[in-house]
Design a protein around this motif. Structure first.
Motif, PDB file in Angstrom:
ATOM      1  N   LEU A  61      59.918  29.373 -12.261  1.00 48.72           N
ATOM      2  CA  LEU A  61      60.180  27.960 -12.543  1.00 48.72           C
ATOM      3  C   LEU A  61      61.596  27.564 -12.123  1.00 48.72           C
ATOM      4  O   LEU A  61      61.819  26.472 -11.594  1.00 48.72           O
ATOM      5  N   ALA A  62      62.553  28.457 -12.371  1.00 51.34           N
ATOM      6  CA  ALA A  62      63.924  28.199 -11.928  1.00 51.34           C
ATOM      7  C   ALA A  62      63.992  28.120 -10.411  1.00 51.34           C
ATOM      8  O   ALA A  62      64.711  27.288  -9.839  1.00 51.34           O
ATOM      9  N   LEU A  63      63.214  28.976  -9.766  1.00 50.71           N
ATOM     10  CA  LEU A  63      63.152  28.977  -8.304  1.00 50.71           C
ATOM     11  C   LEU A  63      62.600  27.642  -7.790  1.00 50.71           C
ATOM     12  O   LEU A  63      63.138  27.054  -6.841  1.00 50.71           O
ATOM     13  N   LYS A  64      61.547  27.149  -8.424  1.00 49.84           N
ATOM     14  CA  LYS A  64      60.957  25.870  -8.019  1.00 49.84           C
ATOM     15  C   LYS A  64      61.950  24.719  -8.197  1.00 49.84           C
ATOM     16  O   LYS A  64      61.999  23.797  -7.380  1.00 49.84           O
ATOM     17  N   ARG A  73      65.095  20.406  -1.305  1.00 45.60           N
ATOM     18  CA  ARG A  73      64.255  19.518  -0.506  1.00 45.60           C
ATOM     19  C   ARG A  73      64.795  18.089  -0.527  1.00 45.60           C
ATOM     20  O   ARG A  73      64.719  17.372   0.479  1.00 45.60           O
ATOM     21  N   GLU A  74      65.329  17.662  -1.660  1.00 42.65           N
ATOM     22  CA  GLU A  74      65.933  16.334  -1.740  1.00 42.65           C
ATOM     23  C   GLU A  74      67.139  16.224  -0.800  1.00 42.65           C
ATOM     24  O   GLU A  74      67.332  15.209  -0.128  1.00 42.65           O
ATOM     25  N   ASP A  90      62.955  20.856   6.357  1.00 45.69           N
ATOM     26  CA  ASP A  90      61.968  20.196   5.499  1.00 45.69           C
ATOM     27  C   ASP A  90      60.686  21.020   5.441  1.00 45.69           C
ATOM     28  O   ASP A  90      60.105  21.233   4.370  1.00 45.69           O
ATOM     29  N   PHE A  91      60.228  21.491   6.593  1.00 43.86           N
ATOM     30  CA  PHE A  91      59.035  22.340   6.632  1.00 43.86           C
ATOM     31  C   PHE A  91      59.268  23.645   5.874  1.00 43.86           C
ATOM     32  O   PHE A  91      58.391  24.125   5.142  1.00 43.86           O
ATOM     33  N   GLN A 127      72.466  26.440  -2.445  1.00 40.19           N
ATOM     34  CA  GLN A 127      71.086  26.440  -2.925  1.00 40.19           C
ATOM     35  C   GLN A 127      70.291  27.605  -2.326  1.00 40.19           C
ATOM     36  O   GLN A 127      69.470  28.222  -3.023  1.00 40.19           O
ATOM     37  N   ILE A 128      70.523  27.900  -1.059  1.00 38.03           N
ATOM     38  CA  ILE A 128      69.844  29.050  -0.444  1.00 38.03           C
ATOM     39  C   ILE A 128      70.286  30.345  -1.113  1.00 38.03           C
ATOM     40  O   ILE A 128      69.474  31.259  -1.340  1.00 38.03           O
ATOM     41  N   ASP A 129      71.569  30.447  -1.446  1.00 38.84           N
ATOM     42  CA  ASP A 129      72.063  31.629  -2.164  1.00 38.84           C
ATOM     43  C   ASP A 129      71.377  31.758  -3.528  1.00 38.84           C
ATOM     44  O   ASP A 129      71.053  32.875  -3.963  1.00 38.84           O
TER      45      ASP A 129
END
Length: 292
Positions: A275-278, A285-286, A248-249, A161-163
């Motif tokens: 929007l894709a980034l969000k 975050r989940e 989380d922060f 996800q970070i990638d």
């Protein structure tokens, strides 16, 4: 993170079964179900758990049964009388208030604290406590090992996800660069419109409007912060120990920059990337809620 472990054992005239269950939690919530006549057991367990677990709702239960050679149980007549008297007063008060209480059974009453006592010597209790703690340590090792396996799997998910966040950030930067000439022309048009209507206007107000136009069209700072957050997230994943709260922060900061990027985009392609980034940030975050 979730986890489960159990450990059965016997010794000192007793047989037992330890069970540890853990689910996700923002902090550390320990719930222990233990026999209250084994003095000193609970604080030792809490200390052992606090040294190994930082985050999660953890339930620990000990099922203890006496062997044939265990000390006999004795009914405490005085305590029983006090308990029954208190129960009678409670029932009478409830009836006076118009409340109906479910009847208590002998099996429920006998489990109340102090009703049944053992004549076990203090040395015997200490030996039992030591045996229980030894088995608890083994159960805690298994519990933490299961959580570590889940953590390794989560790390792979979070790394992907970070990638993705890094890739979308790079794509947004490329779009911003490709539209630089058009954006500059648009900015000049907006500036000219302001200047045409600036005659007689307050100079400070005109400067403020010009600054707002420039700020609204520039996403450089948002992209820089997104890149910095990506680096910080990767560093956190490489750290030993608990990083769930920090991640989380960081997700909140990721989301803040993505929102600002979308609001300042002024471009359909850039909005789609935002929007894709969000979406990826929300998914991350989940998952972070599962991380210790």
């Amino acid at each position: 993170m979730t986890g489960f472990a159990s450990k059965a054992g016997d010794g000192a005239g007793h047989a037992w079964l330890w069970e540890l269950r853990g689910v996700n939690g923002k902090g550390l919530d320990l719930r222990l179900r233990l026999p209250d006549w084994i003095e000193g057991l609970e604080p030792l367990l809490r200390k052992a758990l606090g040294a190994r677990v930082v985050r999660g709702n953890i339930q620990v239960s000990l099922k203890l049964t006496a062997g044939d050679d265990a000390a006999p149980m004795r009914l405490d007549e005085a305590q029983l009388g006090a308990v029954l008297g208190a129960m009678a007063r409670i029932e009478a008060e409830a009836m006076a208030q118009g409340l109906s209480l479910a009847p208590s059974t002998a099996a429920e009453i006998v489990t109340l604290r102090g009703i049944l006592t053992t004549e076990t010597a203090e040395a015997d209790i200490a030996a039992l406590r030591d045996a229980l703690l030894a088995d608890f340590d083994a159960a805690l090792d298994a519990f933490c090992a299961m959580r570590a396996e889940e953590g390794a799997a989560l790390m792979q998910v979070l790394t992907r996800q970070i990638d993705e966040i890094a890739a979308y950030t790079a794509e947004a930067a490329a779009i911003a660069e490709s539209r630089a000439d058009a954006q500059a022309a648009r900015l000049r048009t907006q500036l000219a419109r302001v200047m045409e209507n600036a005659e007689g206007a307050d100079a400070a107000r005109v400067a403020q409007e010009l600054a707002l136009i420039a700020v609204k069209s520039d996403i450089t700072e948002e992209l820089d912060r997104l890149r910095a957050h990506v680096d910080a997230a990767r560093s956190l994943l490489a750290e030993p120990g608990a990083v769930g709260r920090k991640l989380d922060f960081l997700c909140q900061e990721f989301n803040r920059e993505a929102n600002t990027l979308c609001s300042k985009s002024g471009d359909g392609r850039l909005t789609q990337v935002g929007l894709a980034l969000k979406t990826v940030i929300d998914q991350m975050r989940e998952q972070v809620q599962n991380v210790e």
